[in-house]
Structures are given as structure tokens and as C-alpha cells.
Scaffold this motif. Structure first.
Motif, PDB file in Angstrom:
ATOM      1  N   LYS A   1      15.299  -2.806 -36.989  1.00  0.00           N
ATOM      2  CA  LYS A   1      13.909  -4.109 -36.810  1.00  0.00           C
ATOM      3  C   LYS A   1      14.226  -5.065 -37.883  1.00  0.00           C
ATOM      4  O   LYS A   1      14.784  -4.874 -38.946  1.00  0.00           O
ATOM      5  CB  LYS A   1      12.849  -3.150 -37.246  1.00  0.00           C
ATOM      6  CG  LYS A   1      11.487  -4.139 -37.200  1.00  0.00           C
ATOM      7  CD  LYS A   1      10.293  -3.341 -37.338  1.00  0.00           C
ATOM      8  CE  LYS A   1       9.053  -4.057 -37.205  1.00  0.00           C
ATOM      9  NZ  LYS A   1       8.957  -4.597 -35.914  1.00  0.00           N
TER      10      LYS A   1
ATOM     11  N   ASN B   1      11.506  -5.325 -22.001  1.00  0.00           N
ATOM     12  CA  ASN B   1      10.260  -5.853 -21.995  1.00  0.00           C
ATOM     13  C   ASN B   1       8.902  -5.169 -21.810  1.00  0.00           C
ATOM     14  O   ASN B   1       8.035  -5.257 -21.079  1.00  0.00           O
ATOM     15  CB  ASN B   1      10.229  -7.071 -20.936  1.00  0.00           C
ATOM     16  CG  ASN B   1      11.345  -8.149 -20.945  1.00  0.00           C
ATOM     17  OD1 ASN B   1      11.172  -9.053 -22.018  1.00  0.00           O
ATOM     18  ND2 ASN B   1      12.146  -7.990 -20.051  1.00  0.00           N
ATOM     19  N   GLN B   2       9.047  -4.003 -22.513  1.00  0.00           N
ATOM     20  CA  GLN B   2       7.974  -3.029 -22.701  1.00  0.00           C
ATOM     21  C   GLN B   2       7.188  -3.171 -23.931  1.00  0.00           C
ATOM     22  O   GLN B   2       7.609  -3.729 -24.753  1.00  0.00           O
ATOM     23  CB  GLN B   2       8.527  -1.720 -22.439  1.00  0.00           C
ATOM     24  CG  GLN B   2       9.094  -1.155 -21.072  1.00  0.00           C
ATOM     25  CD  GLN B   2       8.373  -1.757 -19.962  1.00  0.00           C
ATOM     26  OE1 GLN B   2       7.267  -1.130 -19.634  1.00  0.00           O
ATOM     27  NE2 GLN B   2       8.767  -2.665 -19.201  1.00  0.00           N
ATOM     28  N   PRO B   3       6.020  -2.578 -23.787  1.00  0.00           N
ATOM     29  CA  PRO B   3       5.116  -2.524 -25.129  1.00  0.00           C
ATOM     30  C   PRO B   3       5.658  -2.147 -26.573  1.00  0.00           C
ATOM     31  O   PRO B   3       5.444  -2.768 -27.459  1.00  0.00           O
ATOM     32  CB  PRO B   3       3.805  -2.195 -24.593  1.00  0.00           C
ATOM     33  CG  PRO B   3       3.843  -1.901 -23.488  1.00  0.00           C
ATOM     34  CD  PRO B   3       5.301  -1.844 -23.014  1.00  0.00           C
ATOM     35  N   LYS B   4       6.531  -1.081 -26.273  1.00  0.00           N
ATOM     36  CA  LYS B   4       7.112  -0.467 -27.443  1.00  0.00           C
ATOM     37  C   LYS B   4       8.367   0.264 -27.003  1.00  0.00           C
ATOM     38  O   LYS B   4       8.511   0.526 -26.051  1.00  0.00           O
ATOM     39  CB  LYS B   4       5.971   0.321 -28.236  1.00  0.00           C
ATOM     40  CG  LYS B   4       5.546   1.552 -27.382  1.00  0.00           C
ATOM     41  CD  LYS B   4       4.554   2.301 -28.018  1.00  0.00           C
ATOM     42  CE  LYS B   4       4.064   3.713 -27.119  1.00  0.00           C
ATOM     43  NZ  LYS B   4       2.875   4.271 -28.021  1.00  0.00           N
ATOM     44  N   PHE B   5       9.083   0.688 -28.401  1.00  0.00           N
ATOM     45  CA  PHE B   5      10.246   1.665 -28.099  1.00  0.00           C
ATOM     46  C   PHE B   5       9.659   2.745 -28.115  1.00  0.00           C
ATOM     47  O   PHE B   5       9.146   3.506 -28.824  1.00  0.00           O
ATOM     48  CB  PHE B   5      11.002   1.480 -29.490  1.00  0.00           C
ATOM     49  CG  PHE B   5      12.091   2.609 -29.387  1.00  0.00           C
ATOM     50  CD1 PHE B   5      13.285   2.376 -28.454  1.00  0.00           C
ATOM     51  CD2 PHE B   5      12.156   3.495 -30.406  1.00  0.00           C
ATOM     52  CE1 PHE B   5      14.183   3.654 -28.518  1.00  0.00           C
ATOM     53  CE2 PHE B   5      12.747   4.851 -30.313  1.00  0.00           C
ATOM     54  CZ  PHE B   5      14.116   4.458 -29.456  1.00  0.00           C
TER      55      PHE B   5
ATOM     56  N   SER C   1      12.878   2.969 -23.293  1.00  0.00           N
ATOM     57  CA  SER C   1      11.821   1.944 -23.186  1.00  0.00           C
ATOM     58  C   SER C   1      12.275   0.894 -24.395  1.00  0.00           C
ATOM     59  O   SER C   1      11.932   1.134 -25.441  1.00  0.00           O
ATOM     60  CB  SER C   1      10.397   2.253 -23.295  1.00  0.00           C
ATOM     61  OG  SER C   1       9.407   1.046 -23.438  1.00  0.00           O
TER      62      SER C   1
ATOM     63  N   PRO D   1      11.457  -2.738 -26.248  1.00  0.00           N
ATOM     64  CA  PRO D   1      10.527  -3.664 -26.456  1.00  0.00           C
ATOM     65  C   PRO D   1      10.953  -4.900 -26.440  1.00  0.00           C
ATOM     66  O   PRO D   1      12.080  -5.213 -26.536  1.00  0.00           O
ATOM     67  CB  PRO D   1       9.938  -3.372 -27.823  1.00  0.00           C
ATOM     68  CG  PRO D   1      11.159  -2.637 -28.529  1.00  0.00           C
ATOM     69  CD  PRO D   1      11.947  -1.957 -27.494  1.00  0.00           C
TER      70      PRO D   1
ATOM     71  N   GLU E   1       8.273 -10.212 -29.872  1.00  0.00           N
ATOM     72  CA  GLU E   1       7.133  -9.608 -30.480  1.00  0.00           C
ATOM     73  C   GLU E   1       7.381  -8.543 -31.575  1.00  0.00           C
ATOM     74  O   GLU E   1       6.777  -8.093 -32.412  1.00  0.00           O
ATOM     75  CB  GLU E   1       6.252  -9.107 -29.404  1.00  0.00           C
ATOM     76  CG  GLU E   1       5.519 -10.155 -28.482  1.00  0.00           C
ATOM     77  CD  GLU E   1       6.350 -10.891 -27.503  1.00  0.00           C
ATOM     78  OE1 GLU E   1       7.260 -10.110 -26.944  1.00  0.00           O
ATOM     79  OE2 GLU E   1       6.104 -11.936 -27.265  1.00  0.00           O
ATOM     80  N   SER E   2       8.449  -7.702 -31.245  1.00  0.00           N
ATOM     81  CA  SER E   2       8.711  -6.567 -31.990  1.00  0.00           C
ATOM     82  C   SER E   2       9.739  -6.829 -33.231  1.00  0.00           C
ATOM     83  O   SER E   2       9.809  -6.140 -34.163  1.00  0.00           O
ATOM     84  CB  SER E   2       9.214  -5.431 -31.132  1.00  0.00           C
ATOM     85  OG  SER E   2      10.449  -5.737 -30.674  1.00  0.00           O
TER      86      SER E   2
ATOM     87  N   GLU F   1      12.842  -5.921 -32.490  1.00  0.00           N
ATOM     88  CA  GLU F   1      13.517  -4.693 -32.606  1.00  0.00           C
ATOM     89  C   GLU F   1      14.681  -4.749 -31.694  1.00  0.00           C
ATOM     90  O   GLU F   1      14.722  -5.358 -30.579  1.00  0.00           O
ATOM     91  CB  GLU F   1      12.590  -3.314 -32.107  1.00  0.00           C
ATOM     92  CG  GLU F   1      11.699  -3.040 -33.205  1.00  0.00           C
ATOM     93  CD  GLU F   1      10.683  -1.972 -32.989  1.00  0.00           C
ATOM     94  OE1 GLU F   1       9.801  -1.517 -33.769  1.00  0.00           O
ATOM     95  OE2 GLU F   1      10.737  -1.640 -31.710  1.00  0.00           O
TER      96      GLU F   1
END
Length: 522
Positions: A515, A470-474, A491, A493, A497-498, A500
Motif C-alpha cells: 500500500k 477496479n473493485q471496491p477493496k482487496f 479482487s 482495488p 482510491e486505495s 494498493e
């Protein structure tokens, strides 16, 4: 209609040839249950947590500091070691170890929250604990002893142990990664204001890293002996987080694409071979969009008033407020995957389990369709875990000999709030490994359970893979330790949202991203 080369295999005339049956790569999976709670743990107090944490990590950080500062000299004076922070004397060059405590203007305070509960609205959630305080600096109202990390206006950084506290200051702290709860050693001198001018700082750094297959082979691996067990080439694991299932039909298409990819139903033969190499799916928290909200005092009072007037008493269950669609959808989605691929499920802050860390596994009652793949409680430990393993958050387990350590994201999200000038989540993850703490800010600003004897969040052995959901991006990197340790940090995501999912090769520990995108033609 033009057909591309990639679609030529999918769009071809029917054939009587039998398709090759692909077998999914098998893997060895060993849960470690490092964060399982013991009975009677609810009766403990929080007061001793920082002391037992310091007792666990102080020998390690002092050993590193002793070696680093054995010949630390300024002029003709050599730094000496102090046992306690209150033994520091003004003008004397010395070093001491203790626990970091950060006094921040907007940091949550449970006592103040309780006192204000009846007369003031709850403050909005903050992205950073120093949010808005930079305006003071622009007006020339910088707080006394702000010092410390760059950008922390009005913040005081202290070092404490069982004897007392010592305020830290100095340019060395500017831009550094420090949060409440970290165990460090500092060298410097106390100035005329009673503050300790820090010249250098040391942390416990990475602990011992077990060899691959040590968990499974035990003493044979420690002795360097080769096992007689035949092990084939390792496959891959898929790591996803933040599925965010709400039960609404409109948010299921991406989940269906992910399911079909994992089952090898939506791709060509080459991609099916790749999907067959995925030996396990790891879901790292927030499988549901929202947990059931906690009713406010006014809502409880209104419900009580309705009951007094003759309304129906529901004993905590109200069919008009409870929506079972998200959990039903998650259960059905997992049940479709489980005949083909084993699954490890970590809870997150939005999932229906305990709020305080370590979060306990989501109860089997939430999975009426999937729980048939769980190991029954009465099963012998020798039989190992079931095909469907619901585990804790944080969690430790071994896959094909590699030690994994993962969380649903709450510890990193809370560390992020302490660091005003740092947006790099990988730096925070690396710092937590070097602090040997998987939840350093608990219990100060992160809910956790009280413990006695030892702090369960102290990292006793270094993992090979550390993932945070649950991080902003990979993002990914390799952290190297002082004696050759190597940790792949990832990390992950949020999938909702992503779109991914991370696929990690268990031979090389190199991740790749797959993705899924859903295009809205409207």
C-alpha cells in the motif's frame, strides 16, 4: 532527529564499496488471445448468442444433473428428464435445463431508451436494477410472481430455451445467485398457476483445469512426462488496476511512488530484493481517469450549426475539447518502467478502446514512447510477445505455467446490479466460474459484440488465477472444483482510491498487498 532501525541503512556515511547489481527474476509469458476478434464479426446478430451458449453448456449441466438427480424421488415418483422447457407438465416431477432470464423493473431496455430519447431526460445510473422497488413491498404492492431471489420485488425469474419460457418460483431460489444468461438445470413440479416450483438447482461447475506448464509443454505435459527444460524458481507478478491517470500534476505522487517501488529505487536492500522478484506488472483496466465523452445530440447540432455559419470544420478533432495529457502521462510512466520490467496492459471502460466486450487492445499509436517495446505486427509468432503487451479485456495468458484469466471489472460490476442482498464480490466471482461464464449478463445489460458459432465468454478451461480489476477493496479466496481444481480468485482495488498493488507469489499463488499512502499536510 531520532533515526529508527529501519532507516539506519538508508542514512549512513558514503562508502566506496560498489553496490551489488540485482537482476530481475525472469518469467515465461504466453498470451492466449482467446478474445481476439476475427474479421467480419460485425455482421452477426445477437439472436443466436443465447442459443449457442445453451448448446455449449447444456451437455455439461445435464451430465451433473443426471448424476445428482438419478434417484431424486418424492413419495413414489422419480424425477424424469425433459428435453425442452415446454415439455414440462403440471404435477409431474421432472428436471430440465435452460437459460435464466430475469425480468426486472428497472433493468435497462435499449428499445425503450431509444423511444424516450427525444422527450425525456436520461435516467440516472443505478447501483442495483431493483433499486427503489422495495418501497412497493412496504406499501403492500408486491408484484405478482415476485418469488425468486430474496429482495427482488416485482422480479420474475424464467428458464428459457429454443422452445419457450418457464417461470420459476419457490423458496429454494431465495438468496441464491442467479442472473440473466446463466445456464442451469432445475428439478421440481409445475403448479396450478403454471409456475415451476424449484426444489433443487445445478450449474455446469468448473471445467477441466490444465496442468501447470501444459500451455508451454503441450503433449508432454498431458502425458505426464517431465520436460527437459531447466526452469528456475518462479518469481512474483504485481497486479494493479484503476491508475486513473488524468494528466494533472497533483495526482502523480502515488504513481511515482509505485514506479520507484517497482524499480527498487525507494527502499532498502531487503525491499530491493523483493522488488527484483517481481517478474511482470499486470495493469487490469482504467489506466486513464476518463475516456473521451460521447457528445450529445444537442452538442452535435450546435457544432453543425457553427460550421454552417462559417466556423472551422474540425473533422472530429477539436483541440479545445481534446486533452492529450492523460495518455501522454501514461505513455511516459510506462516507458520509464519498461526497460526494467515487462508489462501486460488490459483496457477498462474508461480507456480509449472499444466499449463493447471483449474490448480490444489499446492501439499502439497511443504509446509513442512505449511502443518500441511491443512486438511488431510482422514479427513471427515463434518470437513471442514483446516486453510490452497490450491485450484484450477479458484476457487469458500463462505466466510461469499458471493459467491467468482477468477482466477490467465490468462483468462483475454488472452481475452486482442483479443481486440486491449480496455485496460480496468474491461470491459473484466464484459463481461466474461455476457458471463457466465470464460475462453472463452480456448482451442483455452488458455491451458485447454479436457472435456466431460459439459464445466466446464461455470458460473452456479452468484458470489457476482469476483476477478482477477496479473493485471496491482487496479480497481473495481459493475456489475448489468437483475434481480437484483450485482457482485463486483476487479482487483488485482501484489504485487511485486505495493506493494498493497486489503482489502474487508464483510458487505458492498466495497474494500480498503493498500500500502507498500520500499524506496531505495541509
Amino acid at each position: 532527529m531520532a533515526i529508527s532501525d529501519g532507516d539506519s541503512e538508508l542514512l549512513q556515511a558514503p562508502s566506496d564499496d560498489k553496490n551489488e547489481i540485482l537482476n530481475r527474476t525472469a518469467s515465461t509469458y504466453t498470451p492466449l488471445d482467446s478474445y481476439a476478434l476475427q474479421k467480419g464479426q460485425y455482421s452477426h446478430q445477437y439472436a443466436s448468442l443465447y442459443f449457442v451458449r445453451l448448446a455449449q453448456l447444456k451437455p455439461a449441466v445435464e451430465a451433473i444433473a443426471s448424476e445428482a438427480w438419478a434417484n431424486f424421488t418424492i413419495g413414489s415418483e422419480t424425477a424424469t428428464r425433459k428435453d425442452r422447457v415446454l415439455d414440462v407438465r403440471q404435477g409431474e416431477l421432472c428436471w430440465v435445463a435452460g437459460t435464466v432470464y430475469m425480468e426486472m423493473p428497472l433493468k435497462p431496455n435499449v428499445l425503450e431508451d431509444i423511444g424516450k430519447e427525444h422527450w425525456i431526460a436520461a435516467p440516472p445510473s443505478r447501483h442495483k436494477y431493483d433499486e427503489g422497488t422495495n418501497a412497493l413491498a412496504e406499501n403492500g404492492e408486491r408484484g405478482a410472481h415476485a418469488g425468486g431471489q430474496k429482495g427482488l420485488v416485482g422480479t420474475q425469474i424464467m428458464l428459457e430455451d429454443e422452445s419457450g419460457r418457464l417461470r420459476l418460483t419457490g423458496d429454494y431460489l431465495n438468496g441464491g445467485l442467479l442472473v440473466t444468461g446463466a445456464i442451469v438445470a432445475v428439478v421440481g413440479t409445475e403448479n396450478s398457476d403454471g409456475d415451476f416450483e424449484v426444489l433443487d438447482l445445478r450449474v455446469p461447475d468448473l471445467p477441466r483445469q490444465p496442468q501447470r506448464w501444459e500451455t508451454e509443454d503441450g503433449d508432454a505435459a498431458l502425458a505426464g512426462k517431465r520436460t527437459t527444460k531447466k526452469r528456475g524458481k518462479a518469481g512474483k507478478v504485481a497486479i494493479v488496476s484503476g491508475l486513473g491517470i488524468s494528466g494533472v500534476e497533483g495526482d502523480t505522487l502515488a504513481l511515482d511512488l509505485l514506479m520507484e517501488y517497482l524499480l527498487g529505487e525507494s527502499t532498502d536492500s531487503a525491499s530491493q530484493d523483493q522488488a527484483a522478484d517481481i517478474s511482470r506488472l499486470i495493469i487490469a483496466g482504467n489506466s486513464l481517469a476518463n475516456a473521451s465523452p460521447i457528445p450529445s445530440r444537442s452538442e452535435l447540432a450546435a457544432a453543425h450549426s457553427t460550421t454552417k455559419k462559417g466556423g472551422r470544420k474540425t473533422y472530429g478533432y477539436d483541440s479545445s475539447a481534446y486533452n492529450s495529457a492523460p495518455t501522454d502521462r501514461l505513455d511516459q510512466w510506462l516507458a520509464q518502467l519498461l526497460p526494467s520490467i515487462p508489462i501486460t496492459l488490459l483496457p477498462g471502460d474508461q480507456d480509449p478502446t472499444s466499449t463493447a466486450l471483449p474490448q480490444q487492445p489499446i492501439h499502439a499509436a497511443m504509446f509513442p514512447h512505449s511502443r518500441a517495446y511491443m512486438s511488431p505486427p510482422s514479427a513471427p509468432e515463434a518470437e513471442g510477445p514483446g516486453w510490452f503487451h497490450t491485450t484484450t479485456n477479458p484476457s487469458e495468458f500463462s505466466v510461469d505455467g499458471w493459467r491467468f484469466h482477468g477482466t477490467g471489472g465490468q462483468p462483475v460490476d454488472d452481475v452486482y446490479k442483479y443481486l440486491p442482498d449480496c455485496e460480496e464480490r468474491l461470491e459473484m466471482m466464484e459463481a461466474m466460474l461455476r457458471w463457466r461464464l465470464m460475462a453472463p449478463t452480456a448482451p442483455d445489460t452488458l455491451w458485447c459484440r454479436p457472435v456466431e458459432g460459439e459464445d466466446g465468454f464461455v470458460l473452456k478451461e479452468c484458470p489457476h488465477v482469476y483476477f478482477v480489476g477496479n473493485q471496491p477493496k482487496f479480497e481473495t479466496n481459493v475456489v475448489e472444483g468437483p475434481v480437484g481444481q483450485e482457482v485463486r480468485i483476487i479482487s483488485v482495488p482501484a489504485f487511485k482510491e486505495s493506493g494498493e498493488v497486489i503482489v502474487l507469489d508464483l510458487e505458492t499463488l498466495v497474494p500480498e498487498v503493498v500500500k502507498f499512502e500520500v499524506f496531505d499536510e495541509g
